[in-house]
Every structure is written in structure tokens, then in C-alpha cells.
Design a protein around this motif. Structure first.
Motif, PDB file in Angstrom:
ATOM      1  N   UNK A  56       0.807  -1.221   0.000  1.00 40.77           N
ATOM      2  CA  UNK A  56       0.000   0.000   0.000  1.00 40.77           C
ATOM      3  C   UNK A  56       0.838   1.269   0.000  1.00 40.77           C
ATOM      4  N   UNK A  57       2.009   1.219   0.547  1.00 38.10           N
ATOM      5  CA  UNK A  57       2.853   2.411   0.592  1.00 38.10           C
ATOM      6  C   UNK A  57       4.062   2.157   1.459  1.00 38.10           C
ATOM      7  N   UNK A  58       5.040   3.077   1.420  1.00 41.47           N
ATOM      8  CA  UNK A  58       6.297   2.856   2.109  1.00 41.47           C
ATOM      9  C   UNK A  58       6.162   2.753   3.626  1.00 41.47           C
ATOM     10  N   UNK A  59       5.087   3.260   4.224  1.00 38.15           N
ATOM     11  CA  UNK A  59       4.956   3.191   5.669  1.00 38.15           C
ATOM     12  C   UNK A  59       3.903   2.174   6.106  1.00 38.15           C
ATOM     13  N   UNK A  60       3.412   1.356   5.185  1.00 38.53           N
ATOM     14  CA  UNK A  60       2.386   0.386   5.538  1.00 38.53           C
ATOM     15  C   UNK A  60       2.978  -0.730   6.388  1.00 38.53           C
ATOM     16  N   UNK A  61       2.121  -1.348   7.184  1.00 36.25           N
ATOM     17  CA  UNK A  61       2.556  -2.460   8.029  1.00 36.25           C
ATOM     18  C   UNK A  61       3.110  -3.605   7.186  1.00 36.25           C
ATOM     19  N   UNK A  62       2.462  -3.898   6.068  1.00 35.98           N
ATOM     20  CA  UNK A  62       2.930  -4.989   5.206  1.00 35.98           C
ATOM     21  C   UNK A  62       4.338  -4.698   4.677  1.00 35.98           C
ATOM     22  N   UNK A  63       4.579  -3.458   4.293  1.00 43.02           N
ATOM     23  CA  UNK A  63       5.901  -3.086   3.783  1.00 43.02           C
ATOM     24  C   UNK A  63       6.953  -3.207   4.877  1.00 43.02           C
ATOM     25  N   UNK A  64       6.609  -2.787   6.091  1.00 43.23           N
ATOM     26  CA  UNK A  64       7.560  -2.894   7.199  1.00 43.23           C
ATOM     27  C   UNK A  64       7.859  -4.349   7.521  1.00 43.23           C
ATOM     28  N   UNK A 115      15.171  -1.229  14.390  1.00 46.21           N
ATOM     29  CA  UNK A 115      14.915   0.214  14.402  1.00 46.21           C
ATOM     30  C   UNK A 115      14.878   0.711  12.957  1.00 46.21           C
ATOM     31  N   UNK A 116      13.902   1.557  12.676  1.00 43.69           N
ATOM     32  CA  UNK A 116      13.776   2.140  11.338  1.00 43.69           C
ATOM     33  C   UNK A 116      14.371   3.533  11.382  1.00 43.69           C
ATOM     34  N   UNK A 117      15.377   3.746  10.536  1.00 42.67           N
ATOM     35  CA  UNK A 117      16.065   5.029  10.482  1.00 42.67           C
ATOM     36  C   UNK A 117      16.185   5.454   9.026  1.00 42.67           C
ATOM     37  N   UNK A 118      15.707   6.642   8.727  1.00 41.07           N
ATOM     38  CA  UNK A 118      15.746   7.173   7.364  1.00 41.07           C
ATOM     39  C   UNK A 118      15.110   6.198   6.368  1.00 41.07           C
ATOM     40  N   UNK A 119      14.006   5.589   6.806  1.00 43.85           N
ATOM     41  CA  UNK A 119      13.253   4.690   5.939  1.00 43.85           C
ATOM     42  C   UNK A 119      13.818   3.295   5.812  1.00 43.85           C
ATOM     43  N   UNK A 120      14.856   2.964   6.574  1.00 46.89           N
ATOM     44  CA  UNK A 120      15.516   1.658   6.444  1.00 46.89           C
ATOM     45  C   UNK A 120      15.513   0.950   7.799  1.00 46.89           C
ATOM     46  N   UNK A 121      15.126  -0.325   7.790  1.00 50.35           N
ATOM     47  CA  UNK A 121      15.156  -1.131   9.005  1.00 50.35           C
ATOM     48  C   UNK A 121      16.556  -1.696   9.225  1.00 50.35           C
TER      49      UNK A 121
END
Length: 159
Positions: free
Chosen positions: A12-20, A135-141
Motif C-alpha cells: 500500500x505504501x512505504x509506511x504500511x505495516x505490510x511493507x515494514x 529500528x527504522x532510520x531514514x526509511x531503512x530497518x
């Protein structure tokens, strides 16, 4: 063959639960891949600069066998895998709990380590569990903490 990144189109998008969740699983699998390819630099890059890494050679003992407190300290640990002729880390089931830009998880792994000595090959299989803080930092886990617990090992000669 899919183009790079095309496997993520369904999200759904870069911050979606599925993407994470997908990104965290890819991080866990990248750790195993880097270990098996003996790419210590790439493996270290999966960790936050101030990451905590602990190894429990006896998964029932609350005292770590080894404990490190920075990404830079991981180099000799990951370089140490070069003593094996081959390794295969096979990740199994895992759980992840997302909490905003942090997450916790547990992953099971069967780690196969092949050595060659005195003309013969030996196999050591270790049943591992990784207890992780991400930890997610600058869009990266990244791994903020990784605790490696050895539940059991088996050693045998290879044919």
C-alpha cells in the motif's frame, strides 16, 4: 525475472505495516545470506552504529558467552565464519511485533557449518533463535539488538 523492486508493487505504501514486515524479513534473510557469502562488510551494514549483539552458546543460560556494543565490533565475529569451508543458514518461522519505528522479533534458524580437517569433512548443525530489536532510520530497518541463542548442536562426519 522480475525487475529490481517489482516484488513490492502490491504494498500500500512505504509506511504500511505490510511493507515494514516485508522489509524486516528481508533484513533477517540478508543477515543469513551475507553470513553464507562471507560478506562481513555487508553483514555489518545491517546493524545500527550502536547495535548490541550478544551470543548465548547455551540458550538456557541468561549470561551471554559474548557481548558487543557497536557495529564496528562485529567485524571479527563475522570474519570468523571464514574458518568454515561452507555454511548454510536456513531461516524458519519468525514473529514480528511492530511499534512505530521500532519492532521486536524472534526467528528460528538451522545453521549448517562444514569443516575440512585431516582429509575428512564434518558437519555441525546448530538450532538457533535470534531475538531481535529492529529500528527504522531514514526509511531503512536495521538491527538495533540481536541476541543469538544456541538451543542445540549436532556434529557428525559427512560422506
Amino acid at each position: 525475472m522480475l525487475a529490481a523492486g517489482s516484488h513490492r508493487r502490491w504494498q500500500a505504501g512505504p509506511s504500511s505495516e505490510a511493507a515494514d514486515r516485508r522489509a524486516i524479513r528481508e533484513l533477517v534473510d540478508a543477515y543469513a545470506h551475507c553470513a553464507d557469502r562471507r560478506d562481513a562488510a555487508a553483514q555489518m551494514a545491517l546493524f545500527a552504529a550502536d547495535a548490541h549483539f550478544a551470543v548465548f552458546m547455551n540458550g538456557k543460560d541468561p549470561t551471554p558467552s559474548m557481548e558487543l556494543h557497536a557495529r564496528a565490533d562485529l567485524a571479527p565475529v563475522f570474519e570468523g565464519l571464514k574458518k568454515y569451508d561452507a555454511t548454510t543458514h536456513f531461516n524458519g518461522q519468525s514473529t514480528v511485533r511492530l511499534e512505530g519505528s521500532r519492532a521486536t522479533g524472534e526467528t528460528y534458524c538451522l545453521a549448517h557449518h562444514v569443516t575440512v580437517a585431516e582429509g575428512g569433512r564434518r558437519l555441525m548443525v546448530a538450532s538457533l533463535r535470534y531475538l531481535d530489536v529492529f529500528a527504522k532510520s531514514e526509511g531503512k530497518w536495521l538491527f538495533a539488538e540481536r541476541r543469538l541463542l544456541v538451543d542445540w548442536t549436532e556434529e557428525r562426519a559427512m560422506a
